[in-house]
Design a protein around this motif. Structure first.
Motif, short mmCIF file in Angstrom:
data_model
loop_
_atom_site.label_atom_id
_atom_site.label_comp_id
_atom_site.label_asym_id
_atom_site.label_seq_id
_atom_site.Cartn_x
_atom_site.Cartn_y
_atom_site.Cartn_z
N ARG A 79 50.49 47.03 35.52
CA ARG A 79 51.18 46.73 36.03
C ARG A 79 50.86 47.62 37.96
N ALA A 80 50.75 48.87 37.58
CA ALA A 80 50.20 49.92 38.96
C ALA A 80 49.31 49.88 39.66
N LEU A 81 47.87 49.07 38.83
CA LEU A 81 46.83 48.15 39.09
C LEU A 81 46.70 46.96 39.43
N THR A 82 47.24 46.38 39.09
CA THR A 82 47.60 44.92 39.11
C THR A 82 46.67 44.16 40.30
N GLY A 83 45.88 43.04 40.56
CA GLY A 83 45.13 42.49 41.65
C GLY A 83 44.59 43.45 42.23
N SER A 84 43.80 44.33 42.01
CA SER A 84 43.30 45.27 42.39
C SER A 84 41.54 45.54 41.55
N LEU A 85 40.89 45.21 41.05
CA LEU A 85 39.83 45.54 40.51
C LEU A 85 39.15 46.64 41.00
N GLU A 86 39.92 46.83 42.55
CA GLU A 86 39.00 47.99 42.85
C GLU A 86 38.82 49.15 42.34
N ARG A 87 40.17 49.30 42.32
CA ARG A 87 41.12 50.80 41.61
C ARG A 87 40.40 50.59 40.41
N TRP A 88 40.55 49.41 39.52
CA TRP A 88 40.39 49.70 38.44
C TRP A 88 38.73 49.70 37.87
N LYS A 174 51.23 38.83 27.13
CA LYS A 174 52.14 39.00 27.71
C LYS A 174 52.03 39.09 29.21
N GLN A 175 51.09 39.96 29.22
CA GLN A 175 50.22 40.56 30.71
C GLN A 175 50.31 39.81 31.39
N ALA A 176 49.05 38.69 30.46
CA ALA A 176 48.32 37.76 31.10
C ALA A 176 48.87 36.46 31.91
N ARG A 177 50.30 36.24 31.12
CA ARG A 177 51.48 35.44 31.40
C ARG A 177 52.25 36.32 32.67
N GLU A 178 51.88 37.42 32.94
CA GLU A 178 52.89 38.27 34.41
C GLU A 178 52.17 38.73 35.39
N GLY A 179 50.38 38.06 35.22
CA GLY A 179 49.65 38.94 36.06
C GLY A 179 49.26 39.88 36.08
N THR A 180 49.31 40.46 34.80
CA THR A 180 48.19 41.91 35.17
C THR A 180 47.78 42.49 34.04
N LEU A 181 46.89 41.19 33.26
CA LEU A 181 45.72 41.44 32.45
C LEU A 181 45.30 42.09 32.89
N PRO A 182 44.81 43.92 32.29
CA PRO A 182 43.31 44.66 32.29
C PRO A 182 42.15 44.37 32.46
N PRO A 183 41.29 44.02 33.41
CA PRO A 183 39.63 43.57 32.92
C PRO A 183 39.07 43.88 31.91
N VAL A 184 38.67 43.16 31.64
CA VAL A 184 37.26 43.13 30.58
C VAL A 184 36.15 43.65 31.17
#
Length: 310
Positions: A79-88, A174-184
């Motif tokens: 959740r903390a890194l949601t939307g930031s592939l750079e931080r991931w 559940k994370q995918a539905r919430e938009g918080t899924l970490p990258p593969v």
């Protein structure tokens, strides 16, 4: 090891460049015995393959020995890194650096959000259908089809994909539905001409189950640092030669001839960008013992399966 952000000319983040030193052979290593590659993780055979003589594809045998070097990712971290592939990317880079089981070795690498896999889906094809079609079937044995999927760069799981009722897949759905899924995390291996899943099979299964585009980070080799300066000089020299050519044309034909910057400039930008991002062939190491050793390992891992893979 040095890491730096790679961006486009407009400032858009593309990926994280990793310049690795003093790592001569990785823990997750590609060995070769002629047309018979072997991927091993700290001496554990993970994948054996045979490239067809006519280069139509690759037969493979996958063991259950692969272990991801990425620790379980907590939901609060996601959740903390949601939307930031750079931080991931920075987080995954640290796992790659710290683990003796990763594929990193000396040279330059790119951990990129711009996987070519994103470009192939037809708008009328659902994400679930598309990503299912990109997965290479078969366990423990299977076939990577270079003829039908030429240039499509399929995705090869390093262990069987989990079912939708798997507890990890349920949590990730559940994370995918919430938009918080970490990258593969994928690794492009040129000798197989496909992507291997380094982490996480369950997150990709969840994205497919929810029919969403999975967030991706792709790892591949790029132009080595000792070649980079020379190639940059070549690109700049080409740019200067083009401007000089247009200057000569203007001297003969007058100012109606453009100065060349409008065409040579963007071309230079593309060349320089490619030097930081383009895939380079995956390194492989000669397998000690050669083909005889490859066959011995193949006999051991396929024992009891009635397999004619060897």
């Amino acid at each position: 090891m040095q890491r730096s952000n790679v961006t486009r000319n407009d400032g858009t983040w593309v990926g994280l460049s990793l310049d690795v030193h003093d790592q001569h052979q990785p823990g997750l290593c590609v060995f070769s015995a002629g047309p018979r590659p072997l991927i091993s993780q700290t001496s554990r055979p993970v994948l054996l393959a045979v490239v067809e003589e006519q280069l139509g594809g690759v037969d493979f045998w996958r063991t259950d020995a692969y272990r991801s070097f990425v620790p379980p990712l907590r939901a609060d971290v996601a959740r903390a890194l949601t939307g930031s592939l750079e931080r991931w990317a920075h987080r995954f880079a640290q796992y790659l650096i710290d683990s003796p089981d990763s594929p990193l070795h000396e040279g330059r690498w790119l951990l990129s959000c711009e996987s070519p896999l994103r470009r192939w889906r037809h708008p009328n094809t659902s994400h679930a259908e598309y990503w299912n079609s990109m997965l290479v079937d078969g366990h423990p044995d299977g076939y990577i089809d270079w003829f039908v999927h030429s240039g499509a760069w399929e995705v090869l799981p390093l262990r069987p994909m989990p079912d939708t009722d798997d507890s990890r897949v349920k949590a990730y759905r559940k994370q995918a539905r919430e938009g918080t899924l970490p990258p593969v995390l994928l690794w492009w291996v040129s000798g197989l001409d496909c992507h291997l899943i380094l982490d996480s099979h369950a997150r990709l299964a969840a994205a497919i189950a929810e029919s969403i585009e999975p967030p991706l980070l792709q790892l591949h080799r790029t132009v080595p640092r000792d070649d980079l300066a020379a190639r940059v000089d070549e690109a700049v020299s080409f740019y200067e030669d083009e401007l000089a050519r247009f200057t000569e044309l203007r001297a003969v034909h007058g100012p109606t001839v453009p100065d060349g910057a409008a065409t040579a400039g963007p071309q230079l930008v593309r060349l320089l960008h490619d030097l930081n991002t383009a895939e380079q062939p995956t390194w492989s190491w000669p397998l000690p013992g050669g083909e005889d050793q490859w066959r011995r390992i193949a006999r051991e891992v396929t024992a009891g399966h009635g397999c004619h893979f060897i």
